[in-house]
Motif scaffolding. Sequence first.
Motif, short mmCIF file in Angstrom:
data_model
loop_
_atom_site.label_atom_id
_atom_site.label_comp_id
_atom_site.label_asym_id
_atom_site.label_seq_id
_atom_site.Cartn_x
_atom_site.Cartn_y
_atom_site.Cartn_z
N LEU A 108 -0.60 -4.38 9.16
CA LEU A 108 0.27 -5.49 8.76
C LEU A 108 -0.53 -6.78 8.61
O LEU A 108 -0.31 -7.57 7.67
CB LEU A 108 1.39 -5.68 9.79
N GLY A 109 -1.49 -6.99 9.51
CA GLY A 109 -2.35 -8.18 9.43
C GLY A 109 -3.17 -8.20 8.15
O GLY A 109 -3.36 -9.26 7.53
N LEU A 110 -3.66 -7.05 7.71
CA LEU A 110 -4.41 -6.99 6.44
C LEU A 110 -3.51 -7.35 5.27
O LEU A 110 -3.94 -8.01 4.32
CB LEU A 110 -5.03 -5.60 6.25
N GLY A 111 -2.25 -6.94 5.35
CA GLY A 111 -1.29 -7.32 4.31
C GLY A 111 -1.07 -8.82 4.28
O GLY A 111 -1.02 -9.43 3.20
N VAL A 112 -0.95 -9.43 5.45
CA VAL A 112 -0.79 -10.88 5.53
C VAL A 112 -2.02 -11.59 4.96
O VAL A 112 -1.91 -12.55 4.19
CB VAL A 112 -0.54 -11.33 6.99
N LEU A 113 -3.21 -11.10 5.30
CA LEU A 113 -4.44 -11.71 4.78
C LEU A 113 -4.53 -11.59 3.27
O LEU A 113 -4.99 -12.52 2.60
CB LEU A 113 -5.67 -11.09 5.45
N ALA A 114 -4.10 -10.46 2.72
CA ALA A 114 -4.10 -10.29 1.26
C ALA A 114 -3.18 -11.31 0.60
O ALA A 114 -3.47 -11.84 -0.47
CB ALA A 114 -3.69 -8.87 0.89
N PHE A 115 -2.06 -11.60 1.26
CA PHE A 115 -1.10 -12.55 0.71
C PHE A 115 -1.59 -14.00 0.86
O PHE A 115 -1.46 -14.80 -0.06
CB PHE A 115 0.25 -12.38 1.42
N VAL A 116 -2.17 -14.33 2.01
CA VAL A 116 -2.56 -15.70 2.30
C VAL A 116 -3.86 -16.10 1.60
O VAL A 116 -3.98 -17.21 1.09
CB VAL A 116 -2.69 -15.90 3.84
N HIS A 117 -4.82 -15.20 1.57
CA HIS A 117 -6.12 -15.51 0.97
C HIS A 117 -6.19 -14.92 -0.43
O HIS A 117 -6.83 -13.90 -0.67
CB HIS A 117 -7.25 -14.99 1.86
N ARG A 118 -5.55 -15.60 -1.36
CA ARG A 118 -5.36 -15.06 -2.71
C ARG A 118 -6.66 -14.78 -3.43
O ARG A 118 -6.74 -13.85 -4.23
CB ARG A 118 -4.50 -16.00 -3.53
N ALA A 119 -7.69 -15.56 -3.18
CA ALA A 119 -8.97 -15.33 -3.84
C ALA A 119 -9.58 -13.99 -3.43
O ALA A 119 -10.38 -13.41 -4.16
CB ALA A 119 -9.95 -16.46 -3.53
N TYR A 120 -9.18 -13.49 -2.28
CA TYR A 120 -9.71 -12.23 -1.77
C TYR A 120 -8.63 -11.17 -1.61
O TYR A 120 -8.83 -10.19 -0.90
CB TYR A 120 -10.41 -12.47 -0.42
N TRP A 121 -7.51 -11.34 -2.29
CA TRP A 121 -6.40 -10.44 -2.07
C TRP A 121 -6.76 -9.00 -2.43
O TRP A 121 -6.36 -8.07 -1.73
CB TRP A 121 -5.14 -10.89 -2.80
N THR A 122 -7.56 -8.80 -3.50
CA THR A 122 -7.92 -7.42 -3.86
C THR A 122 -8.81 -6.79 -2.79
O THR A 122 -8.69 -5.61 -2.47
CB THR A 122 -8.61 -7.34 -5.22
N HIS A 123 -9.70 -7.60 -2.22
CA HIS A 123 -10.59 -7.10 -1.17
C HIS A 123 -9.78 -6.67 0.06
O HIS A 123 -10.00 -5.59 0.63
CB HIS A 123 -11.61 -8.17 -0.78
N TYR A 124 -8.84 -7.54 0.46
CA TYR A 124 -8.01 -7.20 1.61
C TYR A 124 -7.06 -6.04 1.29
O TYR A 124 -6.76 -5.22 2.16
CB TYR A 124 -7.22 -8.41 2.09
N ALA A 125 -6.61 -5.95 0.04
CA ALA A 125 -5.74 -4.84 -0.36
C ALA A 125 -6.50 -3.51 -0.28
O ALA A 125 -5.95 -2.50 0.20
CB ALA A 125 -5.19 -5.07 -1.76
N VAL A 126 -7.75 -3.50 -0.73
CA VAL A 126 -8.56 -2.28 -0.63
C VAL A 126 -8.79 -1.92 0.83
O VAL A 126 -8.64 -0.75 1.22
CB VAL A 126 -9.91 -2.46 -1.38
N ALA A 127 -9.14 -2.92 1.65
CA ALA A 127 -9.33 -2.66 3.08
C ALA A 127 -8.04 -2.13 3.70
O ALA A 127 -8.06 -1.20 4.52
CB ALA A 127 -9.80 -3.93 3.79
#
Length: 193
Positions: free
Chosen positions: A122-141
Amino acid sequence: MTDYVDRYCERVAPGLWGELFNSLSSLAFLIAAVLVWWLADGDRAGRLLAALIGLVFVASSAFHLLATRWAAVGDSMALLVFAAAYAGLVARRWAWVAVPAFLGLTVVVALLGGGLYLSVLLGLGVLAFVHRAYWTHYAVAGALFALALALRTIDRDACDLVPAGTHFLWHLLAGVVLYLVSRILLARRGERG
C-alpha cells in the motif's frame, strides 16, 4: 522463543540446512545491499538503506537456517524497519508524520488479517501517487512486490506442485524491490543536489 518453526514447504525437519533454497535465496538481500552501498557513493541515507538491507539478509538467513520463533520475529521486523526508515527518508521534513502513519497502517492491516507486509505494498502505491515524476518506478516496484507477496503467500498451497515451495522466489523478488526503491531514493536525492 526458541521453539521450532515449520512454515514452508521446503522445511521437512529441524536442522541448519533444512531450507536450502530459502537460505541461499536470502543472498538476494546481500547482493542488493552491496549494490545500494556502491550506488550510495558516500550518501548517508543510501548507506543507511544498504545497511538495513544487509540487516534483512542477516535476519532472513538466521530464520531459514535456524527455524526458531525468535528468528521468525527478527525476519519480519527487519523488513519493517527498512520500510519505516524508507518512509522517513522519502518524506524528509514530514518523516514525523510518515513513519507513525506507516507503522499505524501496518498494525491496522495486520489486525484485519492482511499480514505484516501488505502495508508495504500500500505504501508503494501511495509513493507512486505522491511522487509523480517517479510513479512508473514505484509502480514497477509495487507490481514486483505484489508478485513476491503472492508467491510468499501461496508457498504452503504449492507444496504438492513445487516441493521446494515458492518462498525462495519471494526472497529474489523482494531483494530486487529493495534495490529498486533505494535506487529511486538516491536518484531523487541526486536531483536535489
